[in-house]
Write an enzyme that holds these catalytic residues in place. Sequence first.
Site, PDB file in Angstrom:
ATOM      1  N   ILE A  65       0.831  -1.212   0.000  1.00 11.29           N
ATOM      2  CA  ILE A  65       0.000   0.000   0.000  1.00 11.29           C
ATOM      3  C   ILE A  65       0.869   1.268   0.000  1.00 11.29           C
ATOM      4  O   ILE A  65       1.486   1.636   1.010  1.00 11.29           O
ATOM      5  CB  ILE A  65      -1.000  -0.013   1.178  1.00 11.29           C
ATOM      6  CG1 ILE A  65      -1.722  -1.381   1.231  1.00 11.29           C
ATOM      7  CG2 ILE A  65      -1.979   1.135   1.061  1.00 11.29           C
ATOM      8  CD1 ILE A  65      -2.400  -1.813  -0.074  1.00 11.29           C
TER       9      ILE A  65
ATOM     10  N   GLN B 162      24.467   6.876 -36.514  1.00 14.66           N
ATOM     11  CA  GLN B 162      23.073   6.659 -36.921  1.00 14.66           C
ATOM     12  C   GLN B 162      22.332   5.629 -36.055  1.00 14.66           C
ATOM     13  O   GLN B 162      21.133   5.738 -35.863  1.00 14.66           O
ATOM     14  CB  GLN B 162      23.021   6.256 -38.399  1.00 14.66           C
ATOM     15  CG  GLN B 162      23.337   7.438 -39.294  1.00 14.66           C
ATOM     16  CD  GLN B 162      23.136   7.146 -40.755  1.00 14.66           C
ATOM     17  OE1 GLN B 162      23.126   5.985 -41.166  1.00 14.66           O
ATOM     18  NE2 GLN B 162      22.986   8.186 -41.550  1.00 14.66           N
TER      19      GLN B 162
ATOM     20  N   GLU C 132      -1.763  -0.841 -10.930  1.00 16.22           N
ATOM     21  CA  GLU C 132      -3.027  -0.383 -11.538  1.00 16.22           C
ATOM     22  C   GLU C 132      -3.462  -1.280 -12.695  1.00 16.22           C
ATOM     23  O   GLU C 132      -3.915  -0.794 -13.729  1.00 16.22           O
ATOM     24  CB  GLU C 132      -2.900   1.067 -12.042  1.00 16.22           C
ATOM     25  CG  GLU C 132      -2.602   2.081 -10.977  1.00 16.22           C
ATOM     26  CD  GLU C 132      -3.776   2.351 -10.066  1.00 16.22           C
ATOM     27  OE1 GLU C 132      -4.920   2.274 -10.539  1.00 16.22           O
ATOM     28  OE2 GLU C 132      -3.547   2.594  -8.883  1.00 16.22           O
TER      29      GLU C 132
ATOM     30  N   THR D 264      -1.941  -5.097 -14.245  1.00 19.74           N
ATOM     31  CA  THR D 264      -0.704  -5.471 -14.937  1.00 19.74           C
ATOM     32  C   THR D 264      -0.907  -5.391 -16.455  1.00 19.74           C
ATOM     33  O   THR D 264      -2.038  -5.344 -16.948  1.00 19.74           O
ATOM     34  CB  THR D 264      -0.308  -6.930 -14.600  1.00 19.74           C
ATOM     35  OG1 THR D 264      -1.332  -7.793 -15.107  1.00 19.74           O
ATOM     36  CG2 THR D 264      -0.134  -7.142 -13.108  1.00 19.74           C
TER      37      THR D 264
HETATM   38  C1  LIG Z   1       5.339  -0.462  -6.217  1.00 21.31           C
HETATM   39  C2  LIG Z   1       3.959  -0.987  -6.024  1.00 21.31           C
HETATM   40  C3  LIG Z   1       2.977  -0.157  -5.498  1.00 21.31           C
HETATM   41  C4  LIG Z   1       1.685  -0.650  -5.267  1.00 21.31           C
HETATM   42  N1  LIG Z   1       0.743   0.167  -4.681  1.00 21.31           N
HETATM   43  C5  LIG Z   1      -0.472  -0.344  -4.371  1.00 21.31           C
HETATM   44  C6  LIG Z   1      -1.440   0.450  -3.661  1.00 21.31           C
HETATM   45  O1  LIG Z   1      -1.202   1.622  -3.339  1.00 21.31           O
HETATM   46  N2  LIG Z   1      -2.626  -0.119  -3.332  1.00 21.31           N
HETATM   47  C7  LIG Z   1      -2.936  -1.410  -3.666  1.00 21.31           C
HETATM   48  O2  LIG Z   1      -4.038  -1.848  -3.345  1.00 21.31           O
HETATM   49  N3  LIG Z   1      -2.054  -2.181  -4.343  1.00 21.31           N
HETATM   50  C8  LIG Z   1      -0.829  -1.684  -4.700  1.00 21.31           C
HETATM   51  N4  LIG Z   1       0.090  -2.459  -5.379  1.00 21.31           N
HETATM   52  C9  LIG Z   1      -0.250  -3.848  -5.718  1.00 21.31           C
HETATM   53  C10 LIG Z   1      -0.490  -4.029  -7.206  1.00 21.31           C
HETATM   54  O3  LIG Z   1      -1.745  -3.503  -7.532  1.00 21.31           O
HETATM   55  C11 LIG Z   1      -0.346  -5.520  -7.512  1.00 21.31           C
HETATM   56  O4  LIG Z   1       1.041  -5.832  -7.389  1.00 21.31           O
HETATM   57  C12 LIG Z   1      -0.851  -5.860  -8.896  1.00 21.31           C
HETATM   58  O5  LIG Z   1      -2.240  -5.762  -8.940  1.00 21.31           O
HETATM   59  C13 LIG Z   1      -0.455  -7.281  -9.302  1.00 21.31           C
HETATM   60  O6  LIG Z   1      -0.795  -8.189  -8.325  1.00 21.31           O
HETATM   61  P1  LIG Z   1       0.300  -9.247  -7.776  1.00 21.31           P
HETATM   62  O7  LIG Z   1       1.548  -8.504  -7.486  1.00 21.31           O
HETATM   63  O8  LIG Z   1      -0.324  -9.997  -6.683  1.00 21.31           O
HETATM   64  O9  LIG Z   1       0.597 -10.181  -9.008  1.00 21.31           O
HETATM   65  P2  LIG Z   1      -0.299 -11.430  -9.466  1.00 21.31           P
HETATM   66  O10 LIG Z   1      -1.729 -11.039  -9.554  1.00 21.31           O
HETATM   67  O11 LIG Z   1       0.047 -12.608  -8.647  1.00 21.31           O
HETATM   68  O12 LIG Z   1       0.243 -11.639 -10.943  1.00 21.31           O
HETATM   69  C14 LIG Z   1       1.481 -12.285 -11.223  1.00 21.31           C
HETATM   70  C15 LIG Z   1       1.619 -12.375 -12.739  1.00 21.31           C
HETATM   71  O13 LIG Z   1       0.549 -13.156 -13.294  1.00 21.31           O
HETATM   72  C16 LIG Z   1      -0.126 -12.409 -14.293  1.00 21.31           C
HETATM   73  N5  LIG Z   1      -1.555 -12.781 -14.286  1.00 21.31           N
HETATM   74  C17 LIG Z   1      -2.399 -12.775 -13.241  1.00 21.31           C
HETATM   75  N6  LIG Z   1      -3.638 -13.136 -13.630  1.00 21.31           N
HETATM   76  C18 LIG Z   1      -3.562 -13.352 -14.973  1.00 21.31           C
HETATM   77  C19 LIG Z   1      -4.494 -13.734 -15.978  1.00 21.31           C
HETATM   78  N7  LIG Z   1      -5.783 -13.952 -15.703  1.00 21.31           N
HETATM   79  N8  LIG Z   1      -4.060 -13.872 -17.244  1.00 21.31           N
HETATM   80  C20 LIG Z   1      -2.764 -13.618 -17.558  1.00 21.31           C
HETATM   81  N9  LIG Z   1      -1.823 -13.249 -16.652  1.00 21.31           N
HETATM   82  C21 LIG Z   1      -2.220 -13.117 -15.390  1.00 21.31           C
HETATM   83  C22 LIG Z   1       0.107 -10.950 -13.930  1.00 21.31           C
HETATM   84  O14 LIG Z   1      -0.053 -10.105 -15.058  1.00 21.31           O
HETATM   85  C23 LIG Z   1       1.531 -11.011 -13.423  1.00 21.31           C
HETATM   86  O15 LIG Z   1       2.407 -10.964 -14.529  1.00 21.31           O
HETATM   87  C24 LIG Z   1       1.369  -1.983  -5.627  1.00 21.31           C
HETATM   88  C25 LIG Z   1       2.362  -2.800  -6.185  1.00 21.31           C
HETATM   89  C26 LIG Z   1       3.636  -2.321  -6.374  1.00 21.31           C
HETATM   90  C27 LIG Z   1       4.688  -3.247  -6.954  1.00 21.31           C
END
Ligand SMILES: Cc1cc2nc3c(=O)[nH]c(=O)nc-3n(C[C@H](O)[C@H](O)[C@H](O)COP(=O)(O)OP(=O)(O)OC[C@H]3O[C@@H](n4cnc5c(N)ncnc54)[C@H](O)[C@@H]3O)c2cc1C
Length: 382
Positions: free
Chosen positions: A153, A271, A356, A358
Amino acid sequence: MEYDIHPLVGIAKKFSDEVLRPSAGLFDEQGEVPREIMREMADLGLLGSILPKEYGGQGIDPLSYGYLTEEIGKGCNSTRALLTVHTSLVGETLVKLGTQEQKEKYLPAMAKGEKIACFALSEPEAGTDANAISTMYEPTENGFVINGHKKWITYSGVADLFLVFAKHDEKVSAFIVEMGTQGLTRKPMRGLMASRGAHLSELHFDNVEVPKDSLIGREGTGFSFVANAALFYGRYSIAWAGVAIAHAALEEMVTYARKREQFGKKIGQHQLIQGLIADSTTAFYAAKSACEKIGYLRNQGDHNSLMEINIAKYYSSSVAMLVANNAVQVLGGNGISNRFPVERLYREAKVLEIIEGTNQIQQILISQHALRKFFRKDSIVA
Ligand SMILES: Cc1cc2nc3c(=O)[nH]c(=O)nc-3n(C[C@H](O)[C@H](O)[C@H](O)COP(=O)(O)OP(=O)(O)OC[C@H]3O[C@@H](n4cnc5c(N)ncnc54)[C@H](O)[C@@H]3O)c2cc1C
């Protein structure tokens, strides 16, 4: 079309050039954007920029807010993240969905920077599949009790207000929770590749009691209304964040290419280096145009351009990565040294492809849209 950029954008640019850009490396190294920076931003009106004047904001239009985000993001990505969570994800969502009392209670304090707000949706086991959150709430006589664990967060390490999503009977609802409420604790996240200055923390909710009026929107509309509205504003902000990183990286690469000599001439005269600069410039212009289009649409009162936002966010974050990568290449060995900003820009660009929504999720949403929109019944396929 006649359009005057709001003067606050010029103020943001000056602040970014004079204060943020020279310190961004230090914030990254020290692992925090200092509170004085947040205070200065609030004093300049930047934290309440797009919030309505009646609630203490500056009431600037969405397109100018985009340019403002670009200016701040060019100087320091971790500082720009404050705008994304505080002003866009929480502030704009409260403007849209908060009750009159909630707006009066929170927005003026947020605009003045007296209260910093953050957006708490993600959890250790619920990221892309946000519907899988396991933070739960129970209705009580006086309000609700929340139990659970949030992760990643942004700015929650210093925040006073948390827009929290929790579940009850498979229905998700959104609440504003104030720091200091008994049972709410936070633990800073360290060892991150980027966003190091952005006060990321994990949050623990242990029987956290909140009053009835902490509910944002109606019960059960946490996803369909609150999170969706917030992500509309958040993705707009992140799309501009990509433009900002691409812009900063382009300036660094061009400046270096005009100064560094190899084989008896400036490398910008080779270039193949010009090819990297041309590709970066083209992508930067295209990403910025996509963001500007949404800004224009929003300025005209169109708040439904969700697919355009997804496309801009997806494209712009990829462009940030491309241009930052090209910048590292142009700087050669210096590109991977933290004495040069491109090393940090490269790391920061990567994060934009994850937050926001992936890039994979954006691809899914965009392709679903395209499979409907660009289908022609009258075309021959066999
Ligand atoms: C620096 C940072 C700041 C953040 N800030 C906030 C915040 O302020 N508030 C908040 O609530 N969250 C925050 N987050 C969380 C962020 O929203 C999540 O990291 C993000 O939504 C991805 O979730 P996860 O990391 O659990 O990855 P996962 O959901 O586990 O995904 C892992 C991989 O699998 C892929 N994947 C997942 N499902 C599918 C599918 N159906 N089809 C194909 N590919 C898929 C994803 O694209 C990714 O490549 C933050 C994250 C970071 C790194």
